[in-house]
Design a protein around this motif. Structure first.
Motif, mmCIF file in Angstrom:
data_model
loop_
_atom_site.group_PDB
_atom_site.id
_atom_site.type_symbol
_atom_site.label_atom_id
_atom_site.label_comp_id
_atom_site.label_asym_id
_atom_site.label_seq_id
_atom_site.Cartn_x
_atom_site.Cartn_y
_atom_site.Cartn_z
ATOM 1 N N GLN A 309 17.926 -37.788 22.781
ATOM 2 C CA GLN A 309 18.740 -37.693 22.716
ATOM 3 C C GLN A 309 20.069 -38.302 23.006
ATOM 4 O O GLN A 309 19.902 -38.499 24.676
ATOM 5 C CB GLN A 309 19.046 -35.712 23.785
ATOM 6 N N THR A 310 21.019 -39.526 22.462
ATOM 7 C CA THR A 310 21.292 -39.388 23.124
ATOM 8 C C THR A 310 23.120 -39.327 22.742
ATOM 9 O O THR A 310 23.660 -38.456 21.905
ATOM 10 C CB THR A 310 22.105 -41.258 21.555
ATOM 11 N N HIS A 311 23.488 -39.669 23.925
ATOM 12 C CA HIS A 311 25.409 -38.741 24.817
ATOM 13 C C HIS A 311 26.092 -40.691 24.017
ATOM 14 O O HIS A 311 25.400 -41.246 24.581
ATOM 15 C CB HIS A 311 25.367 -38.399 26.359
ATOM 16 N N TRP A 312 27.000 -39.977 23.983
ATOM 17 C CA TRP A 312 27.883 -41.002 23.077
ATOM 18 C C TRP A 312 28.082 -42.193 24.693
ATOM 19 O O TRP A 312 28.949 -43.567 23.871
ATOM 20 C CB TRP A 312 29.054 -41.283 22.406
ATOM 21 N N SER A 335 23.003 -46.658 18.412
ATOM 22 C CA SER A 335 24.234 -47.270 18.069
ATOM 23 C C SER A 335 24.678 -45.951 16.760
ATOM 24 O O SER A 335 25.902 -45.475 16.469
ATOM 25 C CB SER A 335 24.869 -48.575 17.030
ATOM 26 N N PHE A 336 24.295 -45.781 16.005
ATOM 27 C CA PHE A 336 23.773 -44.681 14.730
ATOM 28 C C PHE A 336 23.777 -43.226 15.376
ATOM 29 O O PHE A 336 24.877 -42.070 15.607
ATOM 30 C CB PHE A 336 23.231 -44.381 13.502
ATOM 31 N N PHE A 337 23.171 -42.624 15.981
ATOM 32 C CA PHE A 337 22.942 -41.414 17.320
ATOM 33 C C PHE A 337 24.308 -41.774 18.117
ATOM 34 O O PHE A 337 24.749 -40.516 18.489
ATOM 35 C CB PHE A 337 21.520 -41.235 17.312
ATOM 36 N N ALA A 338 24.390 -42.637 18.738
ATOM 37 C CA ALA A 338 26.188 -42.725 19.725
ATOM 38 C C ALA A 338 26.748 -42.199 18.894
ATOM 39 O O ALA A 338 27.521 -41.343 19.778
ATOM 40 C CB ALA A 338 26.411 -43.830 20.182
ATOM 41 N N TRP A 339 27.023 -42.984 17.464
ATOM 42 C CA TRP A 339 28.376 -42.304 16.893
ATOM 43 C C TRP A 339 28.190 -40.715 16.352
ATOM 44 O O TRP A 339 28.744 -40.720 16.282
ATOM 45 C CB TRP A 339 28.635 -43.223 15.620
ATOM 46 N N LEU A 340 26.886 -40.524 15.986
ATOM 47 C CA LEU A 340 27.216 -39.295 15.356
ATOM 48 C C LEU A 340 27.133 -38.413 16.902
ATOM 49 O O LEU A 340 27.865 -37.356 15.990
ATOM 50 C CB LEU A 340 25.286 -39.091 15.494
ATOM 51 N N ASP A 341 26.599 -38.347 17.907
ATOM 52 C CA ASP A 341 26.984 -37.879 18.983
ATOM 53 C C ASP A 341 28.603 -37.651 19.614
ATOM 54 O O ASP A 341 29.351 -36.763 19.140
ATOM 55 C CB ASP A 341 25.958 -37.785 20.093
ATOM 56 N N HIS A 396 20.536 -33.843 17.000
ATOM 57 C CA HIS A 396 22.229 -34.036 18.112
ATOM 58 C C HIS A 396 23.248 -33.394 17.778
ATOM 59 O O HIS A 396 23.625 -32.948 18.317
ATOM 60 C CB HIS A 396 22.224 -35.189 17.512
ATOM 61 N N ILE A 397 23.257 -31.971 16.516
ATOM 62 C CA ILE A 397 24.406 -31.617 16.642
ATOM 63 C C ILE A 397 24.467 -30.543 17.404
ATOM 64 O O ILE A 397 23.306 -29.757 17.158
ATOM 65 C CB ILE A 397 24.515 -31.646 14.435
ATOM 66 N N GLN A 398 25.556 -30.131 17.359
ATOM 67 C CA GLN A 398 25.656 -29.284 18.090
ATOM 68 C C GLN A 398 26.808 -28.154 17.896
ATOM 69 O O GLN A 398 27.068 -27.211 17.427
ATOM 70 C CB GLN A 398 25.687 -29.318 19.666
ATOM 71 N N SER A 399 27.986 -29.034 17.141
ATOM 72 C CA SER A 399 29.550 -28.272 17.734
ATOM 73 C C SER A 399 28.806 -26.991 15.564
ATOM 74 O O SER A 399 28.552 -27.277 14.875
ATOM 75 C CB SER A 399 30.331 -29.184 15.964
ATOM 76 N N PRO A 400 30.160 -26.024 16.028
ATOM 77 C CA PRO A 400 29.613 -24.694 15.015
ATOM 78 C C PRO A 400 30.062 -25.647 13.754
ATOM 79 O O PRO A 400 29.324 -25.056 12.478
ATOM 80 C CB PRO A 400 30.698 -24.028 14.852
ATOM 81 N N ALA A 401 31.315 -26.021 13.545
ATOM 82 C CA ALA A 401 31.771 -26.790 12.264
ATOM 83 C C ALA A 401 30.952 -27.684 11.079
ATOM 84 O O ALA A 401 30.606 -27.677 10.231
ATOM 85 C CB ALA A 401 33.086 -27.466 12.366
ATOM 86 N N MET A 402 30.502 -28.844 12.060
ATOM 87 C CA MET A 402 28.800 -29.265 11.737
ATOM 88 C C MET A 402 27.719 -28.795 11.221
ATOM 89 O O MET A 402 27.109 -29.376 10.452
ATOM 90 C CB MET A 402 29.045 -30.858 12.771
ATOM 91 N N VAL A 403 27.095 -27.725 11.589
ATOM 92 C CA VAL A 403 26.700 -27.040 11.362
ATOM 93 C C VAL A 403 26.350 -26.888 10.319
ATOM 94 O O VAL A 403 25.883 -25.608 9.591
ATOM 95 C CB VAL A 403 25.727 -25.887 12.978
ATOM 96 N N GLU A 404 27.397 -25.609 10.001
ATOM 97 C CA GLU A 404 27.894 -24.648 9.516
ATOM 98 C C GLU A 404 27.857 -25.659 7.828
ATOM 99 O O GLU A 404 27.321 -25.297 7.208
ATOM 100 C CB GLU A 404 29.460 -24.648 8.888
ATOM 101 N N GLU A 405 28.348 -27.117 8.057
ATOM 102 C CA GLU A 405 28.203 -28.164 6.788
ATOM 103 C C GLU A 405 26.748 -28.021 6.851
ATOM 104 O O GLU A 405 25.850 -28.431 5.603
ATOM 105 C CB GLU A 405 29.206 -29.023 7.392
ATOM 106 N N LEU A 455 15.738 -24.035 12.709
ATOM 107 C CA LEU A 455 15.659 -22.205 13.339
ATOM 108 C C LEU A 455 16.089 -22.829 15.501
ATOM 109 O O LEU A 455 16.425 -21.200 15.172
ATOM 110 C CB LEU A 455 13.816 -22.366 13.234
ATOM 111 N N GLN A 456 16.344 -23.642 15.816
ATOM 112 C CA GLN A 456 17.065 -23.041 16.866
ATOM 113 C C GLN A 456 18.185 -23.396 16.794
ATOM 114 O O GLN A 456 18.727 -23.240 17.508
ATOM 115 C CB GLN A 456 16.113 -24.670 17.363
ATOM 116 N N LYS A 457 18.749 -23.615 15.494
ATOM 117 C CA LYS A 457 20.075 -23.724 15.935
ATOM 118 C C LYS A 457 20.769 -22.380 15.875
ATOM 119 O O LYS A 457 20.209 -20.961 14.497
ATOM 120 C CB LYS A 457 20.612 -24.333 14.523
ATOM 121 N N PRO A 458 21.948 -22.324 17.202
ATOM 122 C CA PRO A 458 22.195 -20.581 16.509
ATOM 123 C C PRO A 458 23.683 -20.332 15.290
ATOM 124 O O PRO A 458 24.738 -20.440 15.369
ATOM 125 C CB PRO A 458 23.503 -20.317 18.217
ATOM 126 N N HIS A 459 22.953 -20.271 13.906
ATOM 127 C CA HIS A 459 23.936 -19.720 12.958
ATOM 128 C C HIS A 459 22.661 -18.346 12.480
ATOM 129 O O HIS A 459 22.045 -18.874 12.204
ATOM 130 C CB HIS A 459 23.795 -20.975 12.417
#
Length: 747
Positions: A309-312, A335-341, A396-405, A455-459
């Motif tokens: 897991q890469t933290h920016w 670089s990619f995953f730091a920017w995504l995070d 990496h994705i945790q934000s509700p808005a991005m999980v929705e998309e 399946l581990q995402k709270p959606h």
């Protein structure tokens, strides 16, 4: 003595003599004239500005302004500040900085602007003769080949900090007009509608075309992103995105922090302004596409899966640089995953309207514009690498808005039960599920890892889309003549009846031999094959647990031969997973009991859905498949089984339901596997000894040695462990409905 007295008197007079008070305004003006006189008196000199008195005079002017404010307070404006504003000193300094005369003047101007905005406490950015030169100086930042990136980044950070303190000044800094804002809002709503209908959305920003339509990550023809083409009217947002690309880590970090300051302003008006009236979301998404396009096509899937897991912000620290992995392409991945995070962090910090806008832009630009094509390509290696990258992105994705998309992109929004031959409603979803049963084991494992991460995402929609919508009407059950479920009205002498499929299985009736119940893993008592009336939809926990524990024949069990391999070892993990899943349910509004079946729905209409179909097909071939693939299939099924939805529990974990003709459940599939296993055991000599030996090899207790039927033996071991895991899940889940879940901690 008289002489001494006179000297003492003169000395006292000297001490009492005071200098006349210094006029701050005169001193301030003198320093300013000293700067302007330099340009009058010297021409054509190439001395750097640091070799002149200009830096010293600028510092004296700043000190005077700060001292004046401290003396007069923040309510009143002193004469020196009035002079600076009335005579447009900041405008003049900005012009001198642009001219870069003497050499290095731009750096001094940036430092002066930064310090005055930090050290002067009263609000300033709403004043015309302050925000106009600030706008001009912003446009001088981020130019190609700049030697003042450090000062530019600090200046931008200070500006964003002042905007965070006084959000209403953002319009002044961004040069936004009200009519432009309204036009942008109308255009954005039209673009959103076009995006929903599948049309290509053309951008209103002056930044060329969308990279998603011109570049492909796995083609890896890295064309310049629009963000690399610096527009002539670049403003605050363009400059910050440009500085975030700097090779100097401190400069990039300041740019990241400045962007975070902007988007975390809690005012909704500011969020709408940034979302609808600036190119912020587009530039951030385009940068993500650009970094994705730079990922090498030769990345190893194993390297991607093991990528941490890469933290920016850690990427800029010294420890983060030292701990970074090293393999071909690792720098591009970091670089990619730091920017995504970082984008994910922005969406978690931003107001909802801005987070949703950014998430939709990423969906349109990256997910649909770039990644979808890569996932649907014909090249197996391309599919494998991109699926692994997507899986890592999902983690990496945790934000509700991005999980929705993300859910919308991968699974779609269909709510009706799936049709067996429907492969066109959502092509990507269908293809990904089919990849779980791909001819390439690597692609199958990687795609199963993707679904497990999902399946581990709270959606709520993830589980509903994949499984629950097909179980809503409980059409998997046999109906009675009265129209309800066949809840099995047994007497003490009625034998257990199964559906026609299981009745034909010769191993179903005798697989519960007496030896099975002499096992040390039996919990309390033998599961009754002669059962009382049950119409609750859930059977007793202990019966279900024992059903799974006794499923594997005694000669195919190894747990009693290896220490620490008993069923109880799974209970703790199952308990933790169950608590994790129940934490998701606060807003999911799941039913607490089984839904009554409807007469209008025929059992012949039941289809478990493409996802469960593939998983059941895979588990049915557990004795033939590679060990790693079996591990992943059982891991996904276990994750599904642990969710506390009554229909899901009944269908996956209740072995006593009577299935409709032609319907299979997880338990019925396992029974078929056991039947095949018992046939194969008969033709393999010393089966149990070989099985124990392989078990010890897998645990590292025995050395490697050639053993026949290795895939089969490993499959049997996985089968045994899977049944124990299902038993533990059943034990952990059902007591929560009757007693107290905490009782499982003492097992």
């Amino acid at each position: 003595m008289d002489m001494f007295s006179k000297l003492t008197h003169l000395f006292q007079q000297a001490l009492e003599t005071r200098e006349p008070p210094v006029n701050l305004l005169d001193s301030f003006v003198d320093h300013w004239k000293g700067i302007t006189n330099y340009y009058i008196e010297t021409t054509g000199q190439t001395r750097p500005v640091k070799q002149t008195d200009i830096p010293w005079r600028l510092k004296q002017m700043l000190d005077i302004l700060v001292f004046e404010e401290a003396q007069q307070g923040q309510e009143e404006m002193g004469p020196c500040m009035e002079y600076l504003l009335q005579h447009k000193l900041l405008e003049t300094l900005c012009t001198l900085g642009k001219a870069q005369y003497p050499p290095g003047m731009n750096q001094q101007v940036l430092v002066f602007f930064s310090k005055i905005l930090v050290q002067i406490q009263k609000p300033m950015l709403h004043i015309l003769n302050v925000y106009r030169p600030v706008q001009k100086l912003v446009r001088l930042c981020g130019l190609p080949g700049s030697q003042t990136e450090k000062e530019e980044a600090q200046f931008m950070f200070v500006v964003c900090s002042r905007v965070k303190q006084d959000p209403y000044v953002l319009n002044y800094i961004l040069e936004i007009k009200k009519d432009n804002h309204s036009k942008r809002s109308i255009s954005t709503s039209e673009d959103t509608e076009k995006g929903r209908s599948g049309e290509t959305v053309s951008s209103n920003y002056p930044t060329a075309s969308n990279p998603a339509s011109t570049s492909s990550p796995q083609q890896h023809s890295p064309t310049d992103s629009p963000s690399t083409i610096f527009p002539a009217n670049a403003g605050l947002i363009h400059v910050l995105v440009h500085l975030s690309r700097s090779q100097k880590s401190r400069v990039a970090l300041k740019a990241f922090e400045s962007l975070l300051l902007l988007v975390s302003i809690p005012k909704e008006d500011t969020a709408v302004c940034l979302a609808e009236s600036t190119p912020l979301c587009q530039l951030l998404a385009e940068r993500l596409c650009e970094l994705f396009s730079q990922l090498p096509a030769t990345l190893e899937p194993a390297d991607i899966h093991s990528f941490p897991q890469t933290h920016w912000n850690v990427a800029f620290s010294q420890s983060g640089m030292q701990e970074s992995q090293s393999f071909p392409g690792s720098e591009h991945m970091e670089s990619f995953f730091a920017w995504l995070d970082f984008l994910d962090h922005l969406m978690r910090e931003a107001p909802k309207s801005l987070a949703v806008k950014l998430a939709k832009e990423i969906h349109h630009c990256w997910l649909v514009g770039v990644l979808q094509h890569e996932l649907l390509q014909m090249s197996e290696m391309g599919v494998l690498v991109n699926t692994a990258l997507l899986c890592c992105s999902v983690r990496h994705i945790q934000s509700p808005a991005m999980v929705e998309e993300l859910v919308s992109f991968l699974l779609g929004r269909q709510t009706q039960s799936e049709q067996r031959f429907d492969t066109e409603s959502h092509v990507l979803r269908y293809q990904l599920i089919e990849h779980c049963d791909h001819i390439s084991d690597e692609i199958s494992i990687t795609t199963l890892l993707l679904f497990e991460a999902l399946l581990q995402k709270p959606h709520r929609d993830i589980l509903f889309n994949l499984v629950l919508r097909n179980l809503e009407n409980r059409c998997y059950l046999t109906r009675t003549l009265g129209g309800g479920d066949d809840c099995r009205h047994f007497t003490d002498t009625d034998p257990v009846e199964e559906n026609e499929e299981l009745e034909e299985d010769p191993f179903f009736t005798d697989m519960y031999g007496e030896d099975e119940f002499n096992s040390s893993e039996q919990l309390l008592h033998r599961p009754q094959l002669i059962r009382k009336h049950r119409c609750s939809g859930q059977t007793q926990a202990l019966d279900i647990v024992n059903s799974f524990l006794c499923l594997v024949p005694q000669e195919a069990k190894t747990s009693q031969h290896v220490q620490g391999a008993r069923y109880e070892t799974y209970v703790h993990d199952a308990h933790e997973q169950f608590k994790e899943c129940t934490a998701f349910l606060l807003d999911w509004d799941w039913p607490e009991s089984l839904k009554p079946t409807e007469l209008s729905v025929s059992s012949s209409d039941f289809f478990e859905g493409h996802f469960l179909k593939v998983l059941f097909d895979r588990i049915g071939r557990i004795l033939e498949q590679p060990y790693e693939l079996n591990l992943q299939v059982t891991s996904v099924l276990s994750r599904l089984a642990v969710f506390p939805h009554p229909h899901l529990h009944e269908y996956l974990l209740d072995p006593y339901i009577i299935l409709a003709p032609g319907v299979r459940s997880l338990f019925s599939v396992l029974i078929r596997v056991i039947g095949e296993l018992m046939q194969r055991i008969e033709v393999i000599p010393n089966f149990t000894e070989k099985l124990v030996h392989v078990r010890r090899q897998l645990m590292g207790l025995d050395g490697e040695s050639g053993v026949d039927h290795m895939p089969l033996l490993k499959g049997v071991i996985i089968l045994e462990e899977f049944c124990k895991e299902l038993a533990a899940i059943a034990f952990v889940k059902l007591p929560a409905n009757n007693t107290n879940l905490q009782n499982t901690d003492t097992l």
